[in-house]
Design an enzyme around this catalytic site. Structure first.
Site, PDB file in Angstrom:
ATOM      1  N   GLY A  55       0.849  -1.196   0.000  1.00 17.18           N
ATOM      2  CA  GLY A  55       0.000   0.000   0.000  1.00 17.18           C
ATOM      3  C   GLY A  55       0.871   1.227   0.000  1.00 17.18           C
ATOM      4  O   GLY A  55       2.046   1.148   0.364  1.00 17.18           O
ATOM      5  N   CYS A  82       4.945  -6.411   1.951  1.00 17.91           N
ATOM      6  CA  CYS A  82       5.324  -5.021   2.190  1.00 17.91           C
ATOM      7  C   CYS A  82       4.429  -4.381   3.254  1.00 17.91           C
ATOM      8  O   CYS A  82       4.472  -4.793   4.405  1.00 17.91           O
ATOM      9  CB  CYS A  82       5.319  -4.258   0.865  1.00 17.91           C
ATOM     10  N   TYR A  83       3.587  -3.436   2.881  1.00 18.27           N
ATOM     11  CA  TYR A  83       2.683  -2.814   3.855  1.00 18.27           C
ATOM     12  C   TYR A  83       1.860  -3.884   4.584  1.00 18.27           C
ATOM     13  O   TYR A  83       1.639  -3.793   5.801  1.00 18.27           O
ATOM     14  CB  TYR A  83       1.753  -1.837   3.115  1.00 18.27           C
ATOM     15  N   HIS A 167       8.596  -7.351  -2.742  1.00 22.30           N
ATOM     16  CA  HIS A 167       7.472  -7.648  -3.651  1.00 22.30           C
ATOM     17  C   HIS A 167       7.773  -8.869  -4.523  1.00 22.30           C
ATOM     18  O   HIS A 167       8.493  -8.746  -5.508  1.00 22.30           O
ATOM     19  CB  HIS A 167       7.193  -6.438  -4.541  1.00 22.30           C
ATOM     20  N   GLU A 169       5.774 -10.265  -6.488  1.00 23.56           N
ATOM     21  CA  GLU A 169       4.947 -10.235  -7.700  1.00 23.56           C
ATOM     22  C   GLU A 169       5.603  -9.502  -8.867  1.00 23.56           C
ATOM     23  O   GLU A 169       5.154  -9.619  -9.991  1.00 23.56           O
ATOM     24  CB  GLU A 169       3.562  -9.630  -7.379  1.00 23.56           C
ATOM     25  N   ASP A 225     -14.903  -8.720 -26.163  1.00 25.94           N
ATOM     26  CA  ASP A 225     -15.651  -9.068 -24.949  1.00 25.94           C
ATOM     27  C   ASP A 225     -17.047  -9.594 -25.297  1.00 25.94           C
ATOM     28  O   ASP A 225     -17.444 -10.679 -24.864  1.00 25.94           O
ATOM     29  CB  ASP A 225     -15.768  -7.856 -24.005  1.00 25.94           C
ATOM     30  N   LYS A 366      -8.394  -8.861 -19.448  1.00 27.03           N
ATOM     31  CA  LYS A 366      -8.453  -8.854 -20.914  1.00 27.03           C
ATOM     32  C   LYS A 366      -7.663 -10.012 -21.543  1.00 27.03           C
ATOM     33  O   LYS A 366      -8.130 -10.658 -22.474  1.00 27.03           O
ATOM     34  CB  LYS A 366      -7.890  -7.511 -21.424  1.00 27.03           C
TER      35      LYS A 366
END
Ligand code: XMP
Length: 510
Positions: A55, A82-83, A167, A169, A225, A366
């Site tokens: 965050g 992290c946060y 992180h 990710e 879509d 997407k």
């Protein structure tokens, strides 16, 4: 079978979506949940794991987002990033220091315990740090499992609760994927079961259970879509589905023909084509202002769609091609972009029709929609086609939309697409098209000087359209495009290339 879920609690970090996507790439379904979600609600979701995101705030900031610490007692494995890690440390009696210094960028992590989260990871590995506050000390029953030169507690564990200051990710954390795999598969016992195929099967089951023998309508725009929803619904309920395609006359060259061919002829889907070209042109006559054009097109679309829906009659459900980012955006804010999108996707159907909404791809990003579309055997041309704005070619015609400018814009755009495909650059550009306005420039045709339109080519590279840079197309390709446009399209004397970025420009000129 109940779907496995990783609940990613969002504390507003810039990488929250990335955590969700990393889990899904590992074939474990993940969703963002608000940090205000109660432990009770989490228990009802029955997630296999909870990940607390990073965050932007300091845990000491006023209004810093927090979660209810009772969730740590649910017995569900938790990974704080992290946060998120600082929140756990603080909630459980540890000490988070506000140092005023930032540890930012690639940092060497020294792993102290390689038994679970860091199993199979080297003793020293590079991780991505981005934090100001620091976990100083932990309660006695916590173990430190990694540190860095600047962070004495870079990773910790207490039973099923883990916290990491870096992180995993982002790609800069070299073994981030392996750490997430260890967490999901070894610690939480997840099974990789989320794939296009499993999505299609469960979506079909869910559609059948929801719709029963009801009737469904869907506005088909030709975009990926709505195209994916059409084929998915058709697989689930066959002729109970009717698609409505409004030909507003602002579509790309041959688009209407291709839509009819794909959906009606090949997939055998009930398709109601409404030829509203004259209505839209009439409605747009005399309007030059971009916002007014958009509004006129939106209003007319709603009218035409509603009329078609009423003609079909006896309908129970309205299907929509809403995707995950649309939902997240409109939940967070009711910003203009999401309003515009819904404006173009759905009509404001008369309330007496009492339609229920179904949104079969509401959980997909997407790129996942593209993967599902491929699996459903939608033609490659639809799967890979560049995005196209709701107001169609009207967004590429500066000033009033006239039949002449529409012809030039459409034909020139088709040449741009064709030449880009021939040169193998179509898939490498985000969008590429032609635009036209009212300015006229002198040219020579044979021996005669004559005035003609200026066609502007726009080709951009972009990440999700938030920012864009003009594509460095080769000069010989631009030359071919220019020659073909002036030779094949009457009334054009000049071709130029748009070289401004977004910002300050936008991708579409109006
Ligand atoms: P801009 O021009 O704002 O466009 O840089 C960003 C992306 O959105 C598309 N776009 C639209 N899509 N309705 C839509 O559904 C609209 O009114 C609209 N305007 C722009 C544009 O093509 C680009 O991909």
């Amino acid at each position: 079978m109940e779907k496995q879920l990783v609940a990613v609690m969002d504390f507003g970090g810039q990488y929250s979506h990335l955590i969700v996507r990393r889990c899904r790439n590992l074939e474990v379904y993940a969703e963002l949940i608000s940090h205000t979600t109660t432990p009770e609600a989490i228990r009802n979701m029955n997630p296999s794991a909870i990940i607390l995101s990073g965050g932007p705030s300091s845990v000491y900031a006023d209004n810093a987002p927090v979660c209810d610490p009772e969730m740590f007692d649910l017995g569900i494995p938790v990974l704080g990033i992290c946060y998120g890690a600082q929140l756990i440390a603080r909630a459980m009696g540890g000490d988070v220091k506000h140092t005023g210094m930032r540890e930012y960028g690639k940092t060497e992590l020294l792993v102290d315990d390689r038994s679970d989260l860091f199993e199979g990871i080297e003793e020293k590995t590079i991780v991505w740090m981005s934090h100001g506050d620091l976990i100083g000390s932990l309660p006695a029953d916590f173990e430190i499992i990694a540190h860095t030169a600047g962070s004495p507690v870079a990773a910790f564990r207490k039973e099923h609760i883990y916290g990491i200051q870096f992180h995993p990710e982002v790609v800069h954390t070299h073994r981030g994927e392996k750490m997430l795999k260890n967490f999901l598969f070894s610690i939480c016992g997840c099974d990789p079961d989320w794939s296009s195929e499993s999505f299609i099967n469960s979506a079909i089951e869910e559609i059948r259970a929801t719709v029963g023998s009801g009737r469904v309508i869907l506005g088909l725009s030709g975009g990926i879509d709505s195209a994916t929803v059409a084929v998915l619904l058709h697989r689930a309920i066959g002729d109970e589905l009717t698609c409505i395609y409004v030909d507003n006359g602002l579509m790309r060259k041959n688009e209407t023909r291709e839509i009819v061919h794909t959906f009606k002829d090949n997939f055998k889907i009930n398709l109601e084509v409404v030829d509203a070209q004259d209505r839209f042109l009439e409605r747009l006559r005399g309007i030059s202002d971009p916002e007014e054009k958009r509004k006129a097109i939106g209003d007319e679309f709603i009218r035409v769609f509603d009329e078609a829906a009423a003609r079909i009659g006896d309908v129970d459900f309205l299907a929509q091609g809403t995707i995950y980012p649309d939902r997240v955006e409109s939940a967070a804010t009711s910003d203009l972009a999401s309003r515009i999108k819904s404006h173009h996707n759905v009509g404001a159907l008369p309330p007496e029709m009492k339609l229920r909404l179904i949104e079969p791809i509401r959980d997909l990003y997407k790129d996942e929609v593209r993967a599902v579309a491929k699996k459903l055997e939608l033609p490659a041309d639809i799967v890979r086609r560049h995005p196209f704005p709701g107001p169609g070619l009207a967004a590429r015609i500066i000033g009033e939309v006239t039949p002449d400018k529409l012809r030039i814009c459409r034909d020139a755009g088709a040449i741009v697409e064709e030449e880009l495909k021939n040169s193998g650059l179509y898939d490498k550009t985000w969008q590429a098209f032609a635009m036209v306005g009212d300015d006229l420039a002198t040219g020579v045709l044979g021996d005669e000087r004559s005035l003609g339109h200026i066609v502007v080519i726009r080709a951009v590279e972009s990440v999700e359209a938030m920012t864009a840079d003009f594509a460095r197309l080769p000069y010989d390709l631009l030359e071919r495009i220019s020659n073909r446009i002036t030779n094949e399209i009457s009334g054009v004397t000049w071709v130029t290339y748009a070289i401004s970025s977004k910002p300050p420009s936008t991708i579409e000129p109006c």
